[in-house]
Design a protein around this motif. Structure first.
Motif, PDB file in Angstrom:
ATOM      1  N   ASN C  50     -18.207  -8.782  -3.872  1.00  0.00           N
ATOM      2  CA  ASN C  50     -17.557  -7.560  -4.126  1.00  0.00           C
ATOM      3  C   ASN C  50     -18.442  -6.202  -3.885  1.00  0.00           C
ATOM      4  O   ASN C  50     -18.097  -5.248  -4.189  1.00  0.00           O
ATOM      5  CB  ASN C  50     -17.334  -7.363  -5.768  1.00  0.00           C
ATOM      6  CG  ASN C  50     -16.127  -8.053  -6.155  1.00  0.00           C
ATOM      7  OD1 ASN C  50     -14.925  -7.589  -5.595  1.00  0.00           O
ATOM      8  ND2 ASN C  50     -16.122  -8.891  -7.077  1.00  0.00           N
ATOM      9  N   SER C  51     -19.095  -6.236  -2.565  1.00  0.00           N
ATOM     10  CA  SER C  51     -19.690  -5.228  -2.113  1.00  0.00           C
ATOM     11  C   SER C  51     -20.611  -4.427  -3.271  1.00  0.00           C
ATOM     12  O   SER C  51     -20.863  -3.250  -2.988  1.00  0.00           O
ATOM     13  CB  SER C  51     -18.895  -4.034  -1.489  1.00  0.00           C
ATOM     14  OG  SER C  51     -17.774  -4.761  -0.855  1.00  0.00           O
ATOM     15  N   ALA C  52     -21.159  -5.075  -3.966  1.00  0.00           N
ATOM     16  CA  ALA C  52     -22.190  -4.789  -4.745  1.00  0.00           C
ATOM     17  C   ALA C  52     -23.428  -5.366  -4.844  1.00  0.00           C
ATOM     18  O   ALA C  52     -24.019  -6.159  -5.774  1.00  0.00           O
ATOM     19  CB  ALA C  52     -21.497  -4.653  -6.146  1.00  0.00           C
ATOM     20  N   ASN C 120      -3.802  -3.288  -4.509  1.00  0.00           N
ATOM     21  CA  ASN C 120      -4.856  -3.374  -3.217  1.00  0.00           C
ATOM     22  C   ASN C 120      -6.012  -2.990  -3.401  1.00  0.00           C
ATOM     23  O   ASN C 120      -6.405  -1.694  -3.895  1.00  0.00           O
ATOM     24  CB  ASN C 120      -3.917  -2.937  -2.069  1.00  0.00           C
ATOM     25  CG  ASN C 120      -3.074  -4.153  -1.682  1.00  0.00           C
ATOM     26  OD1 ASN C 120      -3.278  -5.482  -1.676  1.00  0.00           O
ATOM     27  ND2 ASN C 120      -2.012  -3.808  -1.272  1.00  0.00           N
ATOM     28  N   SER C 121      -7.229  -3.491  -3.187  1.00  0.00           N
ATOM     29  CA  SER C 121      -8.466  -2.833  -3.078  1.00  0.00           C
ATOM     30  C   SER C 121      -8.496  -1.826  -1.816  1.00  0.00           C
ATOM     31  O   SER C 121      -8.391  -1.957  -0.822  1.00  0.00           O
ATOM     32  CB  SER C 121      -9.445  -3.849  -2.720  1.00  0.00           C
ATOM     33  OG  SER C 121      -9.757  -4.787  -3.928  1.00  0.00           O
ATOM     34  N   VAL C 122      -9.217  -0.489  -2.401  1.00  0.00           N
ATOM     35  CA  VAL C 122      -9.406   0.401  -1.219  1.00  0.00           C
ATOM     36  C   VAL C 122     -10.624  -0.146  -0.555  1.00  0.00           C
ATOM     37  O   VAL C 122     -10.774   0.130   0.842  1.00  0.00           O
ATOM     38  CB  VAL C 122      -9.779   1.647  -2.059  1.00  0.00           C
ATOM     39  CG1 VAL C 122     -10.147   2.703  -0.947  1.00  0.00           C
ATOM     40  CG2 VAL C 122      -8.625   2.313  -2.715  1.00  0.00           C
ATOM     41  N   GLY C 123     -11.493  -0.942  -1.054  1.00  0.00           N
ATOM     42  CA  GLY C 123     -12.724  -1.372  -0.340  1.00  0.00           C
ATOM     43  C   GLY C 123     -13.802  -0.043  -0.282  1.00  0.00           C
ATOM     44  O   GLY C 123     -13.572   0.959  -0.719  1.00  0.00           O
ATOM     45  N   LEU C 124     -15.012  -0.752  -0.629  1.00  0.00           N
ATOM     46  CA  LEU C 124     -16.267   0.254  -0.774  1.00  0.00           C
ATOM     47  C   LEU C 124     -16.699   0.586   0.318  1.00  0.00           C
ATOM     48  O   LEU C 124     -17.940   1.200   0.410  1.00  0.00           O
ATOM     49  CB  LEU C 124     -17.238  -0.655  -1.855  1.00  0.00           C
ATOM     50  CG  LEU C 124     -16.728  -0.396  -3.363  1.00  0.00           C
ATOM     51  CD1 LEU C 124     -17.710  -1.286  -4.137  1.00  0.00           C
ATOM     52  CD2 LEU C 124     -16.927   1.170  -3.671  1.00  0.00           C
ATOM     53  N   ALA C 127     -17.429   4.213   0.695  1.00  0.00           N
ATOM     54  CA  ALA C 127     -18.078   4.844  -0.213  1.00  0.00           C
ATOM     55  C   ALA C 127     -19.567   4.280  -0.005  1.00  0.00           C
ATOM     56  O   ALA C 127     -20.703   5.065  -0.004  1.00  0.00           O
ATOM     57  CB  ALA C 127     -17.802   4.367  -1.674  1.00  0.00           C
ATOM     58  N   ASN C 128     -19.893   3.146   0.151  1.00  0.00           N
ATOM     59  CA  ASN C 128     -21.263   2.554   0.641  1.00  0.00           C
ATOM     60  C   ASN C 128     -21.868   3.390   1.811  1.00  0.00           C
ATOM     61  O   ASN C 128     -23.013   3.352   1.878  1.00  0.00           O
ATOM     62  CB  ASN C 128     -21.317   1.014   0.860  1.00  0.00           C
ATOM     63  CG  ASN C 128     -21.209   0.264  -0.790  1.00  0.00           C
ATOM     64  OD1 ASN C 128     -21.730   1.083  -1.532  1.00  0.00           O
ATOM     65  ND2 ASN C 128     -20.751  -1.034  -0.527  1.00  0.00           N
TER      66      ASN C 128
END
Lengths: 99, 630, 270
Positions: C50-52, C120-124, C127-128
């Motif tokens: 999950n991009s974490a 829907n996910s914006v996606g990270l 932000a990352n």
């Protein structure tokens, strides 16, 4: 991949954790179940962070971990103390605080 | 009735009349033990001083003209609230004057007598203090110029009576008798206070002169109510039917108290009240009629009780009730009777005091035992007592020329003028008087000695016999003196009014008939008690037993007043406990019970609590979904 | 990425759920702890998916590495009683818990499905990338927007550490007994004057979990160490061995290897 899948997984884990808290008598296992519930929440936070595209959710999950760590330390110390006096880790034993 | 004379001359120190005994009471009651040795002399001297001053006042009053014989002295402002005003003011008029004389002179004699009678009592000083207090209060009662001040004196004599009846308070019977007298007097006092309130509401004043000037302007119903309320007050104080029960028990007090308070003065306060309020009673036939009826009933009741009692003082108390019944009867007759009521009151005050002091003297010689069945043949042992007692007996029976003859005969006369039935009743009661007084005389002084073995009857010391001699002489001559020398009818006429009506039967015939009836009564008594008297009282028939039990007045009072009150109190307590407390306690018990069950939820098991939390969480989620989903 | 993430989700998600179920149904607390560790590692993978990545690493290091090991240490301390009977003592607790939890899960899942099914996910990625990476992004937030909360956590951690020390600390009220004093006490009471029997004495095994046999042939648990005994791990006695001991002591059998008779054995007399 829809975030709903992760959130549903988090809900399932949370539910299982709550069952663990309710049915297990060993204080340490109950504690583990609580940790399980916290982790389920973290998963939801992480999924929501990704869904919304900002990192605040991850920061909150980070704080949850910190607090959980602190809680585990204190909670386990309490369990050890109780065990010392009662020679038991069952949560049904210390039931003096009642009617 | 205009107030014609301000206090001046001899009247300037009117308050001293009350002041002397009040000061005496203060010295004796607050002086403590150091007054023990000489206190009784102070008490006696105070009353004697009042008596001397009263005589001076009498002479001063006689020096004035008949219309000018009312002196008013304003002493102090007392109550001034808006329209309601009452001051401490004394009013001396012809009516008050005769009362003052009676109270102070008879009072003096009784004080002197008490010095001897109470010689061995450790509380003699207190006794004299109370006696002085009584004299002061009684003088205040008769000297007050308004109803409120009269009420103060009225309560004062009630208090003194209470204290003196219960003087030997270590005796249960005395304490109970004092309480009984006090409580029954309270009932009368309710009438008094309500009457005063009604007078104020009606006339806007409580001063005698103001009220009586306006008396003919008020409506009949109001006047009737005022009259009945004042009558209730008089019934309480004068032991008239239906409030008569306390007087017989009041004989528990020392004998001088019985003589002064419960024979000569205080119990006649009711008569004074009615005569003083004459202008009010004149306006209402209904109330006056009730007064007459009450008087008649009590007259027979007292005579009846007096005929059956074996204790000498109780028999005398019955006789007192009966004689006051005469006075009340006369007072109810209106202006025809007021003068004779007061006349009889004065003569009665003298000869009844004489009788009581004689009885006291007898008891003094008989180790304070009262039972007449254990007396007999005492005339040899107590000659002075016997002679004075006999004079008083003849006086009360109405044998001419003894004093009772003149006053009682006048009342019978007035009663016949008013109503023939009342007249016949009065004559019959006179016959009863003849019976019970002769019975008393015979049982005590004649016949065979029936003494207990340890009795050694002896005459009392001079300090007691001298008052007896004076009163004995008084019993003989008071009537004649007041009638022929004092002209009591014209003397009182400006205050009470006076009128005569002609009778179909000449007065002499009436007097003869009365005398015959009295002698018949006396003859019956002699026949019954001359030869032998049973030491133990025979069972007697229903009437005798009833009279011996004071006509069951205690039982009647119990049934009418005491038991319903108890019942009421008990039911109120029950209602309080079950209904009021039931609601309060019930709700508390409900909450308590609920809590008792609810607390079972607090099992102490953490997991049960966690389960409840999960249930709450489910509820929250359900609510949120229900609110948000649609 | 999409396809591989689905695979990762299903594999790791399934393992996580299995771990959670294992936590609930394991009899022994140690097993539960291991099942939890399994779940946590899988959750770490899902975090990374999950991009974490930072949280994923922290999950492994802090949770799985530190917290769960802490659990295991405590289990060692409390170990004697760590076995847990699965019989429910509170009446109706288990069924009520299961029903409520089941309803709760259904509600949550249905609510989530209802609310997020089209999300829907914006996606990270954006932000990352803004601060040059996930760790930098979180650090940026922590030391700007969440500074106050971050400082507060430091106070919380210190308090927790102090609290744990205070709670777990046991004051020694008297001097520890010396070996001499202990032995004197044993002699005085007459209980356990001789040393405890060694494991495996008169038995076919001398393993730690094998109880010793007393001279009359009955096994004694005194020879088994307390933690093993507490866990119920003492081994049952070998009955053939027992029978042989019986034979030997009744004289019907001889010890073949040495050939010595029992009569020669000085202990047989006593």
């Amino acid at each position: 991949m829809s975030p709903s899948a992760y959130v549903v997984l988090a809900a399932i884990l949370f539910t299982l954790g709550s069952v663990g808290v309710l049915v297990r008598r060993n204080a340490i296992v109950m504690f583990m179940s609580v940790e399980m519930m916290l982790n389920a929440c973290n998963l939801a936070f992480v999924a929501f962070a990704r869904m919304n595209g900002n990192l605040d959710g991850q920061v909150v999950a980070f704080f949850v971990m910190v607090v959980a760590a602190a809680e585990v330390v204190v909670g386990l110390a309490i369990i050890v103390t109780i065990f010392r006096t009662r020679r038991s880790a069952s949560v049904d034993e210390p039931n003096l605080l009642k009617y | 009735m205009e107030v014609t004379t301000a206090a001046g001359g001899a009247f300037a120190y009117l308050w001293l009349l009350i002041g002397f005994p009040l000061a005496g009471a203060a010295i004796l009651l607050f002086g403590g033990k150091r007054t023990n040795r000489w206190g009784h002399y102070v008490g006696t001297l105070a009353v004697v001083a009042s008596a001397v001053y009263a005589v001076i006042l009498l002479l001063a009053l006689m020096g004035r003209s008949a219309e000018d014989r009312t002196a008013v002295q304003h002493i102090a402002d007392w109550v001034f609230i808006n329209k309601f005003s009452a001051s401490i003011a004394l009013q001396l008029d012809q009516l008050s004057m005769v009362f003052v004389l009676l109270i102070t002179i008879v009072g003096s004699l009784i004080h002197v007598y008490s010095i001897g009678y109470m010689k061995d009592d450790p509380d003699r000083r207190r006794f004299f203090g109370f006696l002085n207090l009584f004299v002061a209060a009684m003088l205040l009662l008769v000297l007050a110029d308004n109803y409120l001040l009269l009420y103060a004196g009225w309560e004062g004599v009630g208090l003194a009576s209470f204290l003196l009846i219960g003087f030997w308070q270590y005796k249960n019977s005395a304490a109970a008798a004092a309480k009984k007298a006090f409580v029954m007097n309270r009932i009368g006092d309710i009438g008094m206070s309500l009457g005063i309130m009604l007078i104020f509401v009606t006339f806007g004043s409580v001063t005698f002169s103001t009220v009586f000037d306006q008396a003919d302007q008020a409506n009949d119903t109001t006047m009737t109510w005022i009259g009945l309320l004042l009558l209730l007050a008089a019934c309480g104080k004068s032991a008239q039917f239906p409030l008569q029960a306390w007087l017989l028990d009041a004989m528990e007090g020392p004998t001088p108290v019985s003589a002064l308070i419960h024979a000569a003065t205080m119990v006649t306060a009711g008569v004074y009240l009615i005569v003083r309020s004459g202008p009010i009673f004149d306006q209402t036939i209904a109330a006056s009629t009730v007064v007459v009826i009450i008087g008649t009933i009590t007259m027979f009741l007292g005579a009846f009780i007096g005929s059956a009692k074996d204790e000498i003082k109780k028999a005398l108390a019955g006789s007192t009730m009966s004689q006051i019944g005469y006075m009340i009867l006369a007072a109810g007759l209106g202006p025809v009777g007021y003068v004779f009521a007061i006349f009889h009151l004065l003569t009665h005050g003298v000869f009844k005091a004489n009788l009581f002091l004689g009885a006291g003297s007898v008891m003094h010689g008989m180790k304070n035992r009262e039972n007449m069945r254990r007396y007999g043949a005492l005339r040899a042992a107590m000659i002075v007592t016997w002679l004075s007692f006999m004079a008083a007996t003849f006086a009360i029976m109405g044998i001419p020329p003894f004093s009772g003859f003149w006053s009682k005969d006048d009342i019978i006369h007035a009663a016949f003028e008013h109503n023939i039935i009342i007249g016949i009743c009065a004559v019959l009661a006179a016959g009863f008087t003849g019976f019970y007084m002769t019975r008393m005389l015979v049982m005590t002084f004649f016949g065979k000695a029936r003494w207990e073995d340890d009795q050694h009857p002896h005459e009392s010391p001079p300090v007691m016999t001298i008052p007896l001699i004076i009163l004995g002489i008084g019993s003989i001559f008071t009537g004649m003196a007041l009638l022929f020398w004092g002209n009591i009818e014209t003397w009182l006429e400006p205050v009470t009014g006076f009128e005569t009506r002609e009778l179909a039967v000449p007065a002499v015939v009436l007097e003869a008939i009365t005398l015959v009836v009295v002698l018949i009564g006396a003859a019956i008594a002699i026949a019954m008690y001359r030869r032998s008297v049973a030491v133990e009282a025979p069972k007697g028939n229903v009437l005798v037993r009833a009279a011996r039990n004071s006509m069951y007045d205690d039982a009647i009072n119990d049934t009418i007043a005491v038991r319903p009150t108890y019942w009421l109190s008990r039911s109120l307590v029950w209602a309080d406990r079950s209904v009021i407390d039931g609601i309060v306690g019930g709700s508390a018990a409900f909450v308590g019970g609920l809590s008792g069950r609810m607390r079972r939820l607090q099992s102490g098991f953490v997991r049960s609590y966690a389960l409840a939390m999960l249930g709450g969480a489910v509820l929250v989620v359900v609510v949120m979904l229900l609110v948000r989903l649609p | 990425m999409e396809g591989s993430e689905v695979v990762v989700f299903w594999v790791c998600g399934t393992l996580a759920v299995i771990g959670a179920i294992g936590l609930i149904i394991s009899r022994k607390a140690v097993h539960s702890a291991l099942w939890v560790a399994l779940t946590m590692i899988n959750l770490a993978v899902l975090y990374i998916a999950n991009s974490a990545p930072f949280l994923g690493m922290v999950q492994i290091i802090v949770y799985t590495g530190a917290v769960m090991m802490l659990f295991l240490f405590v289990l060692m301390v409390v170990g004697v009683d760590s076995s847990d009977s699965l019989v429910e003592t509170l009446k109706g607790q288990r069924w009520a818990a299961i029903i409520l939890a089941f309803g709760f899960g259904i509600l949550l899942v249905s609510g989530v499905a209802n609310g997020l099914v089209e999300a829907n996910s914006v996606g990270l990625d954006a932000a990352n990338d803004a601060d040059g990476g996930n760790v930098q992004g979180i650090a940026h937030l922590l030391f700007t927007d969440y500074l106050l909360a971050f400082e507060a956590t430091s106070a919380l951690l210190i308090t927790a550490a102090l609290g744990a020390m205070v709670l777990a600390h046991r004051e020694r009220w008297q001097r520890a007994a010396t070996q001499r004093e202990l032995s004197e006490a044993r002699t005085r009471t007459g209980a356990g004057v001789v040393p405890l029997p060694n494991p495996g004495v008169y038995a076919r095994h001398n393993a730690v979990d094998t109880p010793a046999l007393l001279p009359d042939g009955t096994p004694t648990l005194l020879s088994v160490p307390e933690p093993v005994r507490g866990r119920g791990d003492a081994r049952p006695v070998d009955h053939s061995g027992l029978a042989e001991v019986d034979d030997l002591s009744s004289g019907t059998a001889a010890l073949p290897p040495t050939g010595r008779s029992l009569a020669d054995d000085p202990r047989a007399e006593s």
